[in-house]
Scaffold this motif. Structure first.
Motif, PDB file in Angstrom:
ATOM      1  N   LEU A   1      10.591 -20.061  -3.536  1.00 47.36           N
ATOM      2  CA  LEU A   1      11.049 -19.708  -2.190  1.00 47.36           C
ATOM      3  C   LEU A   1      10.417 -20.638  -1.167  1.00 47.36           C
ATOM      4  O   LEU A   1       9.308 -21.135  -1.367  1.00 47.36           O
ATOM      5  N   PRO A   2      11.090 -20.853  -0.042  1.00 50.96           N
ATOM      6  CA  PRO A   2      10.490 -21.672   1.017  1.00 50.96           C
ATOM      7  C   PRO A   2       9.191 -21.047   1.525  1.00 50.96           C
ATOM      8  O   PRO A   2       9.041 -19.815   1.516  1.00 50.96           O
ATOM      9  N   ALA A   3       8.279 -21.878   1.971  1.00 51.83           N
ATOM     10  CA  ALA A   3       6.973 -21.398   2.439  1.00 51.83           C
ATOM     11  C   ALA A   3       7.105 -20.392   3.574  1.00 51.83           C
ATOM     12  O   ALA A   3       6.291 -19.478   3.696  1.00 51.83           O
ATOM     13  N   GLY A   4       8.134 -20.542   4.389  1.00 54.14           N
ATOM     14  CA  GLY A   4       8.334 -19.628   5.513  1.00 54.14           C
ATOM     15  C   GLY A   4       8.539 -18.184   5.095  1.00 54.14           C
ATOM     16  O   GLY A   4       8.309 -17.268   5.886  1.00 54.14           O
ATOM     17  N   ALA A   5       8.948 -17.960   3.841  1.00 52.29           N
ATOM     18  CA  ALA A   5       9.126 -16.590   3.359  1.00 52.29           C
ATOM     19  C   ALA A   5       7.790 -15.897   3.136  1.00 52.29           C
ATOM     20  O   ALA A   5       7.706 -14.667   3.127  1.00 52.29           O
ATOM     21  N   GLY A   6       6.726 -16.688   2.936  1.00 49.02           N
ATOM     22  CA  GLY A   6       5.394 -16.116   2.743  1.00 49.02           C
ATOM     23  C   GLY A   6       5.224 -15.373   1.435  1.00 49.02           C
ATOM     24  O   GLY A   6       4.305 -14.562   1.299  1.00 49.02           O
ATOM     25  N   GLN A   7       6.080 -15.634   0.479  1.00 44.41           N
ATOM     26  CA  GLN A   7       6.016 -14.968  -0.827  1.00 44.41           C
ATOM     27  C   GLN A   7       5.685 -16.006  -1.887  1.00 44.41           C
ATOM     28  O   GLN A   7       6.575 -16.555  -2.529  1.00 44.41           O
ATOM     29  N   TYR A   8       4.413 -16.266  -2.055  1.00 45.28           N
ATOM     30  CA  TYR A   8       3.973 -17.332  -2.946  1.00 45.28           C
ATOM     31  C   TYR A   8       3.886 -16.827  -4.372  1.00 45.28           C
ATOM     32  O   TYR A   8       3.302 -15.778  -4.644  1.00 45.28           O
ATOM     33  N   ALA A   9       4.428 -17.591  -5.309  1.00 40.51           N
ATOM     34  CA  ALA A   9       4.448 -17.201  -6.714  1.00 40.51           C
ATOM     35  C   ALA A   9       3.260 -17.768  -7.483  1.00 40.51           C
ATOM     36  O   ALA A   9       2.644 -17.073  -8.283  1.00 40.51           O
ATOM     37  N   GLY A  10       2.940 -19.031  -7.258  1.00 40.43           N
ATOM     38  CA  GLY A  10       1.909 -19.704  -8.033  1.00 40.43           C
ATOM     39  C   GLY A  10       0.502 -19.346  -7.606  1.00 40.43           C
ATOM     40  O   GLY A  10       0.224 -19.199  -6.407  1.00 40.43           O
ATOM     41  N   GLU A  11      -0.392 -19.220  -8.585  1.00 35.61           N
ATOM     42  CA  GLU A  11      -1.796 -18.952  -8.268  1.00 35.61           C
ATOM     43  C   GLU A  11      -2.394 -20.109  -7.468  1.00 35.61           C
ATOM     44  O   GLU A  11      -3.229 -19.893  -6.586  1.00 35.61           O
ATOM     45  N   HIS A  12      -1.977 -21.349  -7.788  1.00 36.18           N
ATOM     46  CA  HIS A  12      -2.475 -22.506  -7.036  1.00 36.18           C
ATOM     47  C   HIS A  12      -2.029 -22.426  -5.577  1.00 36.18           C
ATOM     48  O   HIS A  12      -2.790 -22.771  -4.676  1.00 36.18           O
ATOM     49  N   THR A  13      -0.823 -21.918  -5.340  1.00 37.60           N
ATOM     50  CA  THR A  13      -0.340 -21.770  -3.969  1.00 37.60           C
ATOM     51  C   THR A  13      -1.111 -20.683  -3.237  1.00 37.60           C
ATOM     52  O   THR A  13      -1.499 -20.855  -2.079  1.00 37.60           O
ATOM     53  N   LYS A  14      -1.342 -19.569  -3.907  1.00 41.53           N
ATOM     54  CA  LYS A  14      -2.084 -18.468  -3.286  1.00 41.53           C
ATOM     55  C   LYS A  14      -3.507 -18.901  -2.922  1.00 41.53           C
ATOM     56  O   LYS A  14      -4.021 -18.556  -1.847  1.00 41.53           O
ATOM     57  N   ALA A  15      -4.133 -19.671  -3.799  1.00 42.44           N
ATOM     58  CA  ALA A  15      -5.490 -20.154  -3.518  1.00 42.44           C
ATOM     59  C   ALA A  15      -5.484 -21.128  -2.345  1.00 42.44           C
ATOM     60  O   ALA A  15      -6.355 -21.066  -1.463  1.00 42.44           O
ATOM     61  N   TRP A  16      -4.498 -22.014  -2.317  1.00 39.37           N
ATOM     62  CA  TRP A  16      -4.379 -22.984  -1.225  1.00 39.37           C
ATOM     63  C   TRP A  16      -4.104 -22.260   0.094  1.00 39.37           C
ATOM     64  O   TRP A  16      -4.694 -22.586   1.132  1.00 39.37           O
ATOM     65  N   ALA A  17      -3.231 -21.262   0.071  1.00 38.89           N
ATOM     66  CA  ALA A  17      -2.926 -20.492   1.272  1.00 38.89           C
ATOM     67  C   ALA A  17      -4.183 -19.804   1.806  1.00 38.89           C
ATOM     68  O   ALA A  17      -4.434 -19.792   3.015  1.00 38.89           O
ATOM     69  N   ALA A  18      -4.976 -19.249   0.902  1.00 38.32           N
ATOM     70  CA  ALA A  18      -6.220 -18.587   1.327  1.00 38.32           C
ATOM     71  C   ALA A  18      -7.171 -19.583   1.967  1.00 38.32           C
ATOM     72  O   ALA A  18      -7.817 -19.284   2.986  1.00 38.32           O
ATOM     73  N   LYS A  19      -7.280 -20.769   1.393  1.00 43.10           N
ATOM     74  CA  LYS A  19      -8.173 -21.798   1.956  1.00 43.10           C
ATOM     75  C   LYS A  19      -7.696 -22.231   3.335  1.00 43.10           C
ATOM     76  O   LYS A  19      -8.472 -22.272   4.287  1.00 43.10           O
ATOM     77  N   ILE A  20      -6.421 -22.558   3.471  1.00 40.49           N
ATOM     78  CA  ILE A  20      -5.888 -22.998   4.764  1.00 40.49           C
ATOM     79  C   ILE A  20      -6.016 -21.887   5.798  1.00 40.49           C
ATOM     80  O   ILE A  20      -6.306 -22.139   6.967  1.00 40.49           O
ATOM     81  N   GLY A  21      -5.830 -20.647   5.364  1.00 44.65           N
ATOM     82  CA  GLY A  21      -5.927 -19.516   6.280  1.00 44.65           C
ATOM     83  C   GLY A  21      -7.315 -19.279   6.847  1.00 44.65           C
ATOM     84  O   GLY A  21      -7.455 -18.586   7.852  1.00 44.65           O
TER      85      GLY A  21
END
Length: 195
Positions: free
Chosen positions: A53-73
């Motif tokens: 899904l596009p990042a704008g949906a805010g529904q991340y599937a991958g663990e690498h994405t979730k970890a990156w989102a947490a870091k950027i946040g």
């Protein structure tokens, strides 16, 4: 306390980005009332964008994405240390930016670039990309010339370049702090709407 990431936007072997980012961080460490942290894209296993899904949906599937989102946040602002490749930024930096959405919103960014022409064209592209993500980019910019700010491929920044970091930090810190208020007001409005 305001937190700002210094993002190393190159993973290429022999890159200049790490030396440039460490130089920025050495000067940032002298600042008061703000915390700077190096974030090296080399340490993050972000494959070519693989989210369904596009990042704008805010529904991340991958663990690498979730970890990156947490870091950027974690951060209120960012210093992007970017090379210039073919009149733009690096593919790895663009990929890292595209991975997440709301984690960037209503934050501030500054740029320290390097290249034959100081990386100015990479910064112009990044300004366009980040504007879509509601990131306020400050006008102060440090552009390091491979011809004048490096010697035998090692960073030798001029006193003028060192002095140019001060307005960059000043602008970035004030905008990062101000935009924290915007995010807080939006959070309160969302809570009120949900009540």
């Amino acid at each position: 306390m305001t937190k700002i990431a210094i993002i190393i936007g190159s993973t290429r072997p022999g890159r200049h980005g790490e030396a440039v980012a460490r130089w920025v961080n050495e000067h940032a460490a002298q600042r008061e009332g703000v915390e700077y942290e190096l974030v090296d894209l080399k340490d993050w296993e972000l494959p070519h964008l693989d989210e369904p899904l596009p990042a704008g949906a805010g529904q991340y599937a991958g663990e690498h994405t979730k970890a990156w989102a947490a870091k950027i946040g974690e951060f209120d602002g960012y210093v992007f240390v970017t090379p210039e490749y073919n009149h733009s930024t690096s593919g790895v930096l663009k990929n890292a930016i595209d991975y997440v959405g709301a984690e960037w919103y209503n934050k501030a960014a500054a740029f320290v670039s390097y290249g034959v022409f100081g990386g100015a064209r990479a910064v112009e592209h990044l300004r366009l990309v980040l504007s879509q993500l509601q990131v306020a980019t400050v006008s102060a910019h440090v552009g390091l010339s491979l011809a004048h700010d490096f010697e035998n491929w090692s960073l030798k920044a001029t006193p003028q370049q060192e002095a140019a970091l001060t307005p960059l930090f000043n602008q970035l810190e004030s905008w990062s702090t101000a935009l924290a208020g915007v995010r807080n007001a939006q959070d309160e409005a969302s809570e009120d709407a949900a009540a």
